[in-house]
Design an enzyme around this catalytic site. Structure first.
Site, mmCIF file in Angstrom:
data_model
loop_
_atom_site.group_PDB
_atom_site.id
_atom_site.type_symbol
_atom_site.label_atom_id
_atom_site.label_comp_id
_atom_site.label_asym_id
_atom_site.label_seq_id
_atom_site.Cartn_x
_atom_site.Cartn_y
_atom_site.Cartn_z
ATOM 1 N N ALA A 64 45.474 42.510 45.416
ATOM 2 C CA ALA A 64 45.893 41.481 44.472
ATOM 3 C C ALA A 64 47.413 41.403 44.438
ATOM 4 O O ALA A 64 48.115 42.292 44.912
ATOM 5 C CB ALA A 64 45.352 41.800 43.083
ATOM 6 N N GLU A 126 44.189 52.355 44.096
ATOM 7 C CA GLU A 126 44.566 52.067 42.711
ATOM 8 C C GLU A 126 44.938 53.287 41.881
ATOM 9 O O GLU A 126 45.875 53.228 41.074
ATOM 10 C CB GLU A 126 43.441 51.285 42.008
ATOM 11 C CG GLU A 126 43.341 49.818 42.397
ATOM 12 C CD GLU A 126 42.584 49.580 43.690
ATOM 13 O OE1 GLU A 126 42.394 48.418 44.072
ATOM 14 O OE2 GLU A 126 42.179 50.575 44.348
#
Length: 703
Positions: A64, A126
């Protein structure tokens, strides 16, 4: 049709969505908007019997857009987009090449089938940023590979090769040769066999696999790998929810957890460093049209550990390099070190034998300065001695072609003083590599008083080629990193004289998150190195008889660290494991008695404050003096070169985290206890506290 950077193609009865979101195929708002439009057209097209999702460029989606990270939550939009791929009534195939990272891999998991090139890499990074996968990754991944394997992938946060991914069930087929043609052929085989959608969200995770043993195993692993942090523990919550929640409820639960992780100090710190590393290349006063000079050939003077490491870094980048040393024995040792490093890379599977020989071919040994005449950059990497370094540059100035960049790897010495011996100070610059130079990502770029804009740009461009993170600094003793190290290490050594053991001091620092305790660092680097620097620069230090005297005590006893098997710790031959040594403690106690240092008890809090507060305080001085361009540059130096925990954002970010008033109060407390010699608060610290401002506030105006 083309919508923004998304192209919808037809190949017979196969629809193909091709996304081009340069430079690395980030899933931006434009990319999402284009995919929404393309999906609507595919859903309405009754003649399409399969859909392929692929990307242009070198990668599948690499995640993203991190610029959206701290804005309004986007998870619902991602969930909607990925759900539309998953809910199509025809087979959807993700074509993975290059890297599929983070949200990119999560999108692939929402597709029904996944094919890949042999060298494709899959990754969910992440947790290293203090967050968890938030676009369905924690819910879809366990449904494909099970909770245990899913948590391994999430915790490792490392690239997973296509063959391993296929073995786990993440990749259905590896396609050799022409990838685009191969993916189309795979789609036709699915159509011919009557294969329909295979929705990941419709799979189940067996509740019986959610055991106390599994929970305990991963909670222990979370604390081991990610101490002081919560994202990994949160990932366990999200992943194990797949065994007790429906897919729809699990997605909403993941959304709640993911947005919660964004508010943690660890996420804010890690994201700060992520952006700070990209900011370092921006130079405030460099004209925009300044061009870098081409570098086709490099030279290195000094074939020791540092020089050999720099040569390896240049060879890795495909740059021919001449490695020069004063004598044949030293040159042979350097070339042997280079060969051994490449051989180690072969043994670890990093490169093959052919690639090793190719890289070795870029490095040529020499004993003659004349061989450096046509180099575009020459980097001096000799011992940290002013007279020696000046002698090297007198030789270089006489033979190296005009316009070549002359660079010193000095770590503490005055770059301007070295530059006095050359007739072209505009071409002179400091390039402070960190050992091992072929591994460590940081490069301090030191601009002298007369360093030209072109030389600075050339150095920054070279850093990019070497895959280094450059941080620009002006000249002062120790530049940014080593100057700040002085107070940090000084207090660690003073604490030893007051009765703290090496293990106690290092354990507190490592408990805070430092990659290695400072005393263990001294043992690894060689205690003699620090002693030499401090003896050479004795005139620079305050009149404190206890200053760095723990090092002096070790050095006098022949305890130089790992290379002698004894330093602050003792080591078995061939083993770097630290062992406590009563002999070292006795030597320290004897030195303390000789100096009249009073023994005292210390809390862990005092040990941490006394080591960290001088570090933070010196950073504020560096900023006020203009040595560093920005506070975030200091954070990058310490996170990339000195083992400061990224999840704490670096020392300057950490100063704002604890609060500048807390830092000032701590400096004043220890000034009362120990006197002003080492504990005078930086003027900028005093001013910002008085004005109720943070370093973040100051960074916006620098006034």
């Amino acid at each position: 049709m083309t919508q923004a950077n998304v192209d919808l193609q037809r190949h017979g009865d196969v629809a193909v969505i091709v996304v081009d979101s340069p430079p690395v195929n980030t899933i931006t708002a434009d990319a999402r908007a284009g995919m929404f439009v393309a999906l609507a057209k595919v859903a309405a097209d009754k003649s399409a019997r399969a859909l392929i999702l692929r990307t242009a460029g070198a990668n599948f989606f690499t995640g993203a857009d991190i610029n959206e990270f701290f804005g309004a939550p986007k998870e619902a939009e991602f969930r909607d987009l990925y759900g539309r791929f998953e809910n199509l009534k025809i087979p959807v195939i993700a074509a993975l090449h290059g890297s599929a990272i983070g949200g990119g891999l999560e999108l692939a998991l929402a597709c029904h089938y996944r094919v890949a090139t042999p060298d494709a890499m899959l990754m969910l990074p992440e947790v290293t940023l203090g967050v968890i996968p938030g676009a369905g990754g924690t819910q879809r991944l366990p449904r494909l590979v099970g909770m245990d394997a899913a948590l391994r992938i999430i915790f490792d946060a490392k690239p997973l090769g296509a063959p391993k991914a296929q073995a786990l069930g993440l990749v259905d087929e590896i396609i050799e040769g022409d990838f685009v043609a191969g993916v189309l052929a795979y789609a036709q085989r699915l159509i011919a066999s009557g294969a329909g959608p295979r929705r990941t969200g419709e799979r189940n995770v067996d509740p019986a696999t959610l055991t106390l043993e599994l929970m305990g195993k991963w909670q222990t692993e979370a604390r081991r790998l990610y101490s002081n942090r919560t994202a990994a523990l949160t990932a366990i919550e999200a992943v194990t929810a797949t065994a007790r929640m429906s897919f729809a409820d699990g997605l909403l639960f993941e959304d709640k957890l993911a947005n919660g992780t964004k508010q943690t100090p660890e996420a804010k710190g890690a994201i700060h460093v992520f952006f700070a590393e990209r900011e370092t290349r921006k130079i405030d006063d460099l004209p925009a049209d300044t061009a870098a000079r081409p570098i086709a050939k490099a030279g290195i003077v000094g074939a020791g550990t540092m020089g050999a490491g720099i040569a390896i870094a240049l060879a890795n980048a495909g740059t021919p390099v001449i490695l020069l040393d004063a004598d044949q024995a030293g040159l042979d040792r350097g070339l042997e070190r280079v060969e051994a490093t490449f051989e180690s890379m072969v043994k670890r599977g990093r490169i093959d034998a052919g690639e090793k020989e190719r890289r070795l071919s870029f490095i040529t040994g020499s004993l003659s300065y004349a061989d450096l005449a046509d180099c575009d950059v020459v980097i001096e990497a000799v011992f940290e001695d002013m007279e020696l370094k000046q002698g090297v540059f007198r030789e270089l100035d006489a033979v190296v072609k005009p316009g070549a960049l002359l660079a010193s790897n000095a770590s503490t010495l005055d770059i301007d003083e070295i530059a006095q011996v050359v007739k072209r100070p505009q071409d002179f610059i400091g390039l402070h590599f960190f050992s091992p130079a072929n591994v460590m990502p940081l490069l301090e770029v030191i601009r002298g008083r007369q360093t030209s804009a072109g030389s600075i740009r050339t150095a920054m461009d070279l850093a990019r080629r070497l895959r280094k993170t450059p941080v620009l600094a002006r000249v002062c003793y120790g530049f940014i990193g080593n100057r700040m190290m002085e107070g940090y290490a000084r207090e660690a050594q003073r604490l030893l004289l007051e009765g703290a053991t090496p293990r106690r001091v290092d354990s507190v620092l490592e408990g805070f998150g430092m990659a290695m305790g400072i005393l263990a660092v001294f043992d690894m680097a060689g205690i003699d190195v620090g002693v030499t620097v401090h003896k050479t620069n004795a005139s620079r230090y305050p009149p404190d008889p206890s200053y760095y005297q723990a090092d002096i005590a070790m050095h006098a006893a022949g305890r130089l660290g790992q290379k002698t098997g004894k330093g602050y710790y003792k080591y078995e031959k061939g083993d770097r494991t630290r062992q406590d040594d009563p002999e070292a403690v006795a030597l320290l106690q004897n030195k303390a008695a000789e100096l009249g240092v009073t023994l005292r008890a210390h809390t862990d809090a005092e040990i941490l404050e006394r080591c960290l507060y001088p570090l933070l305080n010196e950073g504020l001085r560096i900023l006020e003096e203009g040595i560093a361009q920005r506070a975030s540059d200091i954070d990058v130096v310490w996170c990339s070169g000195y083992g400061f925990p990224r999840y704490r954002g670096g020392p300057m970010f950490y100063a704002d985290t604890i609060g500048l008033p807390v830092l000032l109060a701590g400096m004043e407390k220890y000034r009362t206890m120990f006197g002003p010699m080492h504990w005078e608060p930086a003027p900028l610290l005093v001013r910002l506290v008085r004005e109720s401002r943070t370093l973040a506030d100051w960074s916006k105006t620098k006034t």
